[in-house]
Design an enzyme around this catalytic site. Structure first.
Site, PDB file in Angstrom:
ATOM      1  N   SER A 149       2.530   8.146  -1.232  1.00 13.53           N
ATOM      2  CA  SER A 149       2.084   8.912  -2.388  1.00 13.53           C
ATOM      3  C   SER A 149       2.077  10.409  -2.120  1.00 13.53           C
ATOM      4  CB  SER A 149       0.670   8.458  -2.782  1.00 13.53           C
ATOM      5  OG  SER A 149       0.126   9.315  -3.761  1.00 13.53           O
ATOM      6  N   PRO A 168       0.810  -1.226   0.000  1.00 17.43           N
ATOM      7  CA  PRO A 168       0.000   0.000   0.000  1.00 17.43           C
ATOM      8  C   PRO A 168       0.840   1.272   0.000  1.00 17.43           C
ATOM      9  CG  PRO A 168      -0.945  -1.591   1.497  1.00 17.43           C
ATOM     10  CD  PRO A 168       0.370  -2.167   1.035  1.00 17.43           C
ATOM     11  N   CYS A 169       0.450   2.237  -0.869  1.00 20.16           N
ATOM     12  CA  CYS A 169       1.248   3.448  -1.059  1.00 20.16           C
ATOM     13  C   CYS A 169       0.638   4.669  -0.383  1.00 20.16           C
ATOM     14  CB  CYS A 169       1.421   3.725  -2.551  1.00 20.16           C
ATOM     15  SG  CYS A 169      -0.128   4.135  -3.405  1.00 20.16           S
ATOM     16  N   THR A 170      -0.431   4.485   0.405  1.00 21.36           N
ATOM     17  CA  THR A 170      -1.146   5.615   0.987  1.00 21.36           C
ATOM     18  C   THR A 170      -0.230   6.562   1.742  1.00 21.36           C
ATOM     19  OG1 THR A 170      -3.063   4.166   1.237  1.00 21.36           O
ATOM     20  CG2 THR A 170      -3.101   6.240   2.450  1.00 21.36           C
TER      21      THR A 170
END
Length: 296
Positions: free
Chosen positions: A79, A74-76
């Protein structure tokens, strides 16, 4: 031909790209119940295939043996659009759950390859120290690494989507060079032609209201699709111009999914979830080009 496990699988962009290159999926892991519904329907998952929902509850000894582990953690927290907590963020720390599983797996049973995807910002967040931490963790786990930033627009889909792709190869075997992967076509330009959201002091050009021309390419699809955040375009029909948002099917196409895969996902999920799933996915055509080089 390789066997692979699809971790943080989403709707299976890794899976489809790898299978197109002739590789065989032996299991997947996904905690989002809506994405899992789409995944099972899209890929016709059989009952005997290994599955886990929560990676934090999986032990290394429970992982099926495979030649490659694929994952876009997950890149939350990484990003540009997120809070930029980096690897200290709760979701992005899931990378270290993969490292834990590798360390818990006997060396003889560890995957030869790791195929990783994340946002380009991973290279620069925390002044590059987070990326260094990833390389160090992979090195300690026994993997040599190589990487490249690739834009989906250079791989036969009209979406500007720059992503960092990392290949890890177990050190005991001599790994071949995967990167650079050459572009299939030149990237076109994004053409913004207006904005329906009034400018604010903080943003002169608010992201959620931008209008784009169909003559250019789409900006990057985001995981918060829906709720007015969908990409909006200006179209002309019978001499009349109007603004409309991209449909969920068009978003799936921008991630290189065939229409029949979208239709299967549509049969089990709402448009809101479909927008989110398209934005969360990897681009299949890019995965395919890399997967071909891994398998040769």
């Amino acid at each position: 031909m390789l066997t692979f496990i699809d971790l943080f699988s989403g709707i299976g962009g890794f899976r489809l790209g790898m299978e197109m290159a002739g590789h065989i999926c032996v299991g997947h892991c996904e905690i989002d119940k809506f994405a899992e519904k789409s995944y099972k329907e899209m890929h016709n998952v059989k009952g005997g295939e290994w599955y886990a929902a929560d990676i934090t509850k999986v032990k290394g000894e429970e992982m099926p043996q495979a030649d490659c582990w694929c994952f876009g953690f997950p890149c939350t927290n990484i990003s540009i659009a997120g809070k930029r907590q980096g690897l200290e963020g709760e979701q992005s720390r899931l990378f270290f759950e993969v490292i834990r599983l590798l360390e818990e797996t006997e060396k003889k049973n560890r995957p030869e390859w790791l195929f990783i995807e994340n946002v380009r910002n991973l290279l620069s967040i925390a002044k590059g120290f987070d990326f260094a931490r990833i390389l160090i963790a992979l090195d300690k786990a026994g993997y040599d690494t190589q990487w490249q930033v690739l834009d989906s627009a250079c791989f036969e889909v009209p979406q500007h989507r720059e992503r960092l792709y990392i290949i890890g190869h177990i050190r005991e075997n001599s790994g071949r060079k995967i990167f650079p992967v050459p572009a299939k076509n030149k990237s076109a330009r994004i053409k913004q032609i207006g904005n329906i959201t009034p400018p604010r002091k903080k943003w002169k050009n608010p992201p959620s209201g931008r209008i784009f021309s169909t003559e250019g390419i789409s900006p990057t699809l985001i995981c918060k699709g829906g709720g007015g955040k969908e990409v909006k375009i200006l179209v002309e029909k019978e001499g009349e111009k109007r603004i409309r948002k991209l449909t969920p099917k068009e978003c799936f196409r921008l991630q290189s999914f065939p229409d029949e895969y979208f239709d299967r996902a549509k049969s089990v999920n709402s448009d809101t979830q479909l927008y989110k799933q398209a934005g969360n996915s990897v681009t299949v055509s890019v995965i395919y080009e890399i997967a071909k080089k891994i398998g040769t």
